[in-house]
Every structure is written in C-alpha cells, then in structure tokens.
Motif scaffolding. Sequence first.
Motif, PDB file in Angstrom:
ATOM      1  N   ILE A 223       0.839  -1.206   0.000  1.00 32.92           N
ATOM      2  CA  ILE A 223       0.000   0.000   0.000  1.00 32.92           C
ATOM      3  C   ILE A 223       0.872   1.253   0.000  1.00 32.92           C
ATOM      4  O   ILE A 223       0.583   2.233  -0.699  1.00 32.92           O
ATOM      5  CB  ILE A 223      -0.937  -0.016   1.221  1.00 32.92           C
ATOM      6  N   ALA A 224       1.970   1.219   0.758  1.00 26.83           N
ATOM      7  CA  ALA A 224       2.830   2.395   0.876  1.00 26.83           C
ATOM      8  C   ALA A 224       3.503   2.765  -0.442  1.00 26.83           C
ATOM      9  O   ALA A 224       3.722   3.952  -0.715  1.00 26.83           O
ATOM     10  CB  ALA A 224       3.885   2.155   1.957  1.00 26.83           C
ATOM     11  N   VAL A 225       3.851   1.766  -1.254  1.00 26.45           N
ATOM     12  CA  VAL A 225       4.549   2.084  -2.507  1.00 26.45           C
ATOM     13  C   VAL A 225       3.591   2.455  -3.624  1.00 26.45           C
ATOM     14  O   VAL A 225       4.016   2.971  -4.672  1.00 26.45           O
ATOM     15  CB  VAL A 225       5.454   0.919  -2.971  1.00 26.45           C
ATOM     16  N   ALA A 226       2.281   2.198  -3.449  1.00 29.28           N
ATOM     17  CA  ALA A 226       1.322   2.522  -4.498  1.00 29.28           C
ATOM     18  C   ALA A 226       1.327   4.020  -4.769  1.00 29.28           C
ATOM     19  O   ALA A 226       1.494   4.834  -3.864  1.00 29.28           O
ATOM     20  CB  ALA A 226      -0.079   2.060  -4.093  1.00 29.28           C
ATOM     21  N   GLY A 227       1.147   4.372  -6.034  1.00 27.38           N
ATOM     22  CA  GLY A 227       1.193   5.773  -6.434  1.00 27.38           C
ATOM     23  C   GLY A 227      -0.125   6.240  -7.015  1.00 27.38           C
ATOM     24  O   GLY A 227      -1.082   5.480  -7.141  1.00 27.38           O
ATOM     25  N   GLY A 228      -0.180   7.500  -7.419  1.00 24.73           N
ATOM     26  CA  GLY A 228      -1.403   8.096  -7.930  1.00 24.73           C
ATOM     27  C   GLY A 228      -1.606   7.848  -9.403  1.00 24.73           C
ATOM     28  O   GLY A 228      -0.653   7.780 -10.176  1.00 24.73           O
ATOM     29  N   VAL A 229      -2.862   7.662  -9.805  1.00 20.68           N
ATOM     30  CA  VAL A 229      -3.229   7.594 -11.217  1.00 20.68           C
ATOM     31  C   VAL A 229      -3.407   9.027 -11.712  1.00 20.68           C
ATOM     32  O   VAL A 229      -4.230   9.770 -11.175  1.00 20.68           O
ATOM     33  CB  VAL A 229      -4.527   6.791 -11.416  1.00 20.68           C
ATOM     34  N   ILE A 230      -2.649   9.453 -12.709  1.00 18.97           N
ATOM     35  CA  ILE A 230      -2.687  10.841 -13.156  1.00 18.97           C
ATOM     36  C   ILE A 230      -3.163  10.933 -14.599  1.00 18.97           C
ATOM     37  O   ILE A 230      -3.174   9.948 -15.337  1.00 18.97           O
ATOM     38  CB  ILE A 230      -1.300  11.502 -13.023  1.00 18.97           C
ATOM     39  N   GLY A 231      -3.547  12.142 -15.010  1.00 22.41           N
ATOM     40  CA  GLY A 231      -3.908  12.404 -16.389  1.00 22.41           C
ATOM     41  C   GLY A 231      -5.150  11.684 -16.856  1.00 22.41           C
ATOM     42  O   GLY A 231      -5.246  11.318 -18.017  1.00 22.41           O
ATOM     43  N   VAL A 232      -6.114  11.459 -15.957  1.00 25.11           N
ATOM     44  CA  VAL A 232      -7.299  10.720 -16.338  1.00 25.11           C
ATOM     45  C   VAL A 232      -8.419  11.671 -16.741  1.00 25.11           C
ATOM     46  O   VAL A 232      -8.389  12.853 -16.437  1.00 25.11           O
ATOM     47  CB  VAL A 232      -7.767   9.794 -15.196  1.00 25.11           C
ATOM     48  N   ALA A 233      -9.403  11.141 -17.456  1.00 22.29           N
ATOM     49  CA  ALA A 233     -10.533  11.939 -17.925  1.00 22.29           C
ATOM     50  C   ALA A 233     -11.814  11.356 -17.374  1.00 22.29           C
ATOM     51  O   ALA A 233     -11.904  10.163 -17.115  1.00 22.29           O
ATOM     52  CB  ALA A 233     -10.570  11.951 -19.452  1.00 22.29           C
ATOM     53  N   SER A 234     -12.832  12.180 -17.201  1.00 21.19           N
ATOM     54  CA  SER A 234     -14.112  11.706 -16.688  1.00 21.19           C
ATOM     55  C   SER A 234     -14.980  11.204 -17.830  1.00 21.19           C
ATOM     56  O   SER A 234     -14.797  11.554 -18.984  1.00 21.19           O
ATOM     57  CB  SER A 234     -14.838  12.836 -15.958  1.00 21.19           C
ATOM     58  N   GLY A 235     -15.972  10.376 -17.481  1.00 20.08           N
ATOM     59  CA  GLY A 235     -16.897   9.837 -18.469  1.00 20.08           C
ATOM     60  C   GLY A 235     -16.316   8.636 -19.182  1.00 20.08           C
ATOM     61  O   GLY A 235     -15.117   8.392 -19.156  1.00 20.08           O
ATOM     62  N   LEU A 236     -17.176   7.868 -19.832  1.00 14.37           N
ATOM     63  CA  LEU A 236     -16.731   6.681 -20.540  1.00 14.37           C
ATOM     64  C   LEU A 236     -17.391   6.644 -21.907  1.00 14.37           C
ATOM     65  O   LEU A 236     -18.574   6.358 -22.043  1.00 14.37           O
ATOM     66  CB  LEU A 236     -17.084   5.404 -19.754  1.00 14.37           C
ATOM     67  N   ALA A 237     -16.624   6.967 -22.934  1.00 14.67           N
ATOM     68  CA  ALA A 237     -17.106   6.859 -24.308  1.00 14.67           C
ATOM     69  C   ALA A 237     -17.049   5.396 -24.724  1.00 14.67           C
ATOM     70  O   ALA A 237     -16.209   4.640 -24.246  1.00 14.67           O
ATOM     71  CB  ALA A 237     -16.240   7.708 -25.241  1.00 14.67           C
ATOM     72  N   PRO A 238     -17.941   4.959 -25.597  1.00 20.78           N
ATOM     73  CA  PRO A 238     -17.929   3.553 -25.988  1.00 20.78           C
ATOM     74  C   PRO A 238     -16.683   3.213 -26.784  1.00 20.78           C
ATOM     75  O   PRO A 238     -16.223   3.976 -27.625  1.00 20.78           O
ATOM     76  CB  PRO A 238     -19.190   3.418 -26.850  1.00 20.78           C
ATOM     77  N   GLY A 239     -16.119   2.035 -26.516  1.00 24.85           N
ATOM     78  CA  GLY A 239     -15.029   1.550 -27.343  1.00 24.85           C
ATOM     79  C   GLY A 239     -15.523   1.300 -28.756  1.00 24.85           C
ATOM     80  O   GLY A 239     -14.841   1.560 -29.732  1.00 24.85           O
ATOM     81  N   LEU A 240     -16.731   0.775 -28.862  1.00 31.71           N
ATOM     82  CA  LEU A 240     -17.416   0.610 -30.141  1.00 31.71           C
ATOM     83  C   LEU A 240     -18.827   1.149 -29.976  1.00 31.71           C
ATOM     84  O   LEU A 240     -19.416   1.021 -28.896  1.00 31.71           O
ATOM     85  CB  LEU A 240     -17.506  -0.863 -30.536  1.00 31.71           C
TER      86      LEU A 240
END
Length: 443
Positions: A223-240
């Motif tokens: 848990i201590a070594v886990a880092g942050g997820v960065i540069g993400v966007a909101s919403g989920l557009a369909p893959g198809l």
Amino acid sequence: MTRAVIIAAPRSGSGKTTVTLGVLAALRRRGVAVRAAKSGPDYIDPAFHAAACGAASVNLDSWAMGPALLDRVIAAQAEPAEILVIESSMGLFDGVGTMRFRRGAAADIAARYDIPVVLVLDVSGQSQSAAAVARGFVGFDPDVRVAGVILNRVGSARHRDQVSEAMAAAGIAVLGCVMRDAALSLPERHLGLVQAGEHAGLAAFIDRLGDVAGRDIDIDGLIAVAGGVIGVASGLAPGLAPPGQRVALASDEAFSFVYPHLLAGWRAAGAEVVRFSPLVDEAPPADCDACWLPGGYPELHAGRLAAAGRFASGLRDFAASRLVHGECGGFMVLGAGLTDAAGVRHAMTGLLGHETSFAQRRLHLGYRAAVLLEDCALGRAGQRLRGHEFHYASVTEPGGDAPLAVLRDARGVALPPHGGRRGCVSGSFFHAIAPINEDDDDE
C-alpha cells in the motif's frame, strides 16, 4: 486520488496471477476499497480478479485503445477505489513496436500514469542471480519505477535468506516471500486458465490465497509504494458504438469472452444489453434489434449447441431482418459446421458458409488492425478497428461469403481477407477492442 500498483513479472508463468489474487483478497479483508485491472487482451484473468475483490475488473490495452479511451477506462475503474491493482500480461516490457506508450506492454501503463511496479520473481532454480534479474528491470526504463519485488516459489528458509540478502545488497526492497506450493496453482486449458465460473471451490481457493498473501506479503508495504493515477478523464465513451438499442448478448459457458469496457460503453451510449443462453436453447429475445455472439469455448459444448434447435431457428429468424455478429467462438457457431478436438463434426447454425475445426490445433495469436469492408454490427464501411486474435481453431472450408474486413498484424504486415458477411450477418475470429479515431496515432 486513487493510488495504484502494477503487479508484473519478467515472463509469463511466474505466478503473478495467484499473487495478484492473494493481494486483492488480503486488501478486501482489511476493508480497503480495491479494484483490479489487467493490462493487455485477456478475458479470463479479470473474472478471477472480480471473484477476489468483489467488483468487476477491466482491461487496459495501450496498443488497441487510443489514449483518450485508455484514460477514460482507467479513470472509471479507479474512481470508486482506494487502491487499483493492475496485473501485467506476459513480461513487464513485452509488447509490439517501438511507439512510446502504444506497445501493449504493462510498462506503457506504468510510464503513462506514473504507477509503481512490484515485480513477481519465480526464484525456483536460482538464488543470488534473481537480484541481477531484478536489477536489470529496475534500470531498464527510467520512466518505469520498480518499487520492489515479491519472491515466489521459494524453496526453503535458507533459499529465502540467500535471495533476500542479494536483493538487499542490490538496493531492492523485498515485499514478500511466497513458498513453493503446487496447491496454489490454477488449472489451465488451451486459451489459458480454466474460467473462473468453472473453477470448483473458487471462493475457498481465493481465501487460501488471501491467507498466504496476508502472511507472506507485506501488504502495508505494498500500500505504501502505491502511487497516484494521473492524467485521467471523466466519463466513458464507448469503445465501439452499440450495434443496436437493445442488444441480445449470448452469455453462458460457451459464450463468455466480452470486454467489460465495450459493454460499459454501450450502456453509456444508451443501449440495453439483454443476456440469453444458447446452451439452454434460448433464442435471442425478439424485442432486441441486434444480436452479439461473443467468443468462448463452443468447441467444448458443440454437441449441445448442435442440438439447440430453438436457439438455431430463433437466430435464423432474427438474422432475417436484424444485425447478428459473431466473434471468434461466435463466428464458429455462425458457420455450417464445427469439428471438435475428437474429430467429430457438429452442424452449426449455417448463417455463414464456412467450416471450422479444432481437430488439428494451430495457434493464431496477435494484435490485429482491421478495416471494415461493408457496414455491419462493428461499424460502417471503412471504419478502422484495433483488436486481436487468439484461437486454435482453423477455417477448413471458407464457404462463399464476402469477407468482412482486411487485416494487418501489429507490424503492419497485410493478412488475407478475414471473416464473412451475408445479409445482416457478420463474423470473424477478430476480437474488436476499440475503434481508431482521428485523434489516435495509428502509425
């Protein structure tokens, strides 16, 4: 912000799936809101992840998914979690091509989102040399942070001490030592692990993995070594784009290979997914306007499918006026016949004219870039898609149907015309993962 960690290995077969499941189970026991993901194309491991952490897992594929879609998928998966655990496919740096962040390797995910990596090392048959392997991974790519290692398949306390001392001398943190135990392995078949739903005593097995992880892995250190997820966007557009407003989805032991991000995208676009089971002789519901037959293991259930008369006649009636698509196993069922591993031919639905056989197994494996030749359930003519093939069956009789798509492999080498289409029906061995849009770099 959700923290994340990637559990990777130098190669397949190192035990990273069982280590990942143990970590997920141990975190869940602690009351940590944990979610999971799998890098690369894989249908089976995410189902085991879901069983271990109690929530659906997703795939993160840097080759097939454009950057915007990848951002959205990882954001949606991370949002409800305190920690996101991502399991690597193959080895950490294994991918295709040289394009930065677009190789399909777990290292792409680590570098793009600055997620630390914990390396699972199978140390059976070696001791101090394991530190040299780890040291090579630590220094291979300056944008990929290897935060520590978990030693797997350790033979004895003496063996553990030898490897641990060598790691300490190399300046590499050891976050766990898991002893060799054949009972901790998962059963396999030709496409990888036996599916989670078929694993007898899965809950008890995961509980045992959680016991091992809680005892032998430094969960606090992880848990201590886990880092942050960065540069993400909101919403989920369909893959198809969804093939219809109400999509009949074949869903049972023969048809189970569907990428979660595709279904989530369809639903986000307003479509409804209605499941039915060909194995219990159900036809696609008449109030649906498209039918999707995903991949799976139809060759293991060919006799039951051949005898499923209501399913076959209902599918034929459906296909007279509405879109039907079959991926891989679904493509096999759309054909005239399927020959199983014992050499027995079983009549299939005959909506396309090809014959497939599993009697002489040949591996077809790799990423694929496709261009659709006509409008179909996958999209409009000219649509570019990325996905993959992974099957042992072969087309023994092509039939007379028009091809569905032209394909290239990950190196850009042209492949023969692929799949088939007839009226409202289409199918191929190609598993679609995502469209290639104008803002994606498709070089």
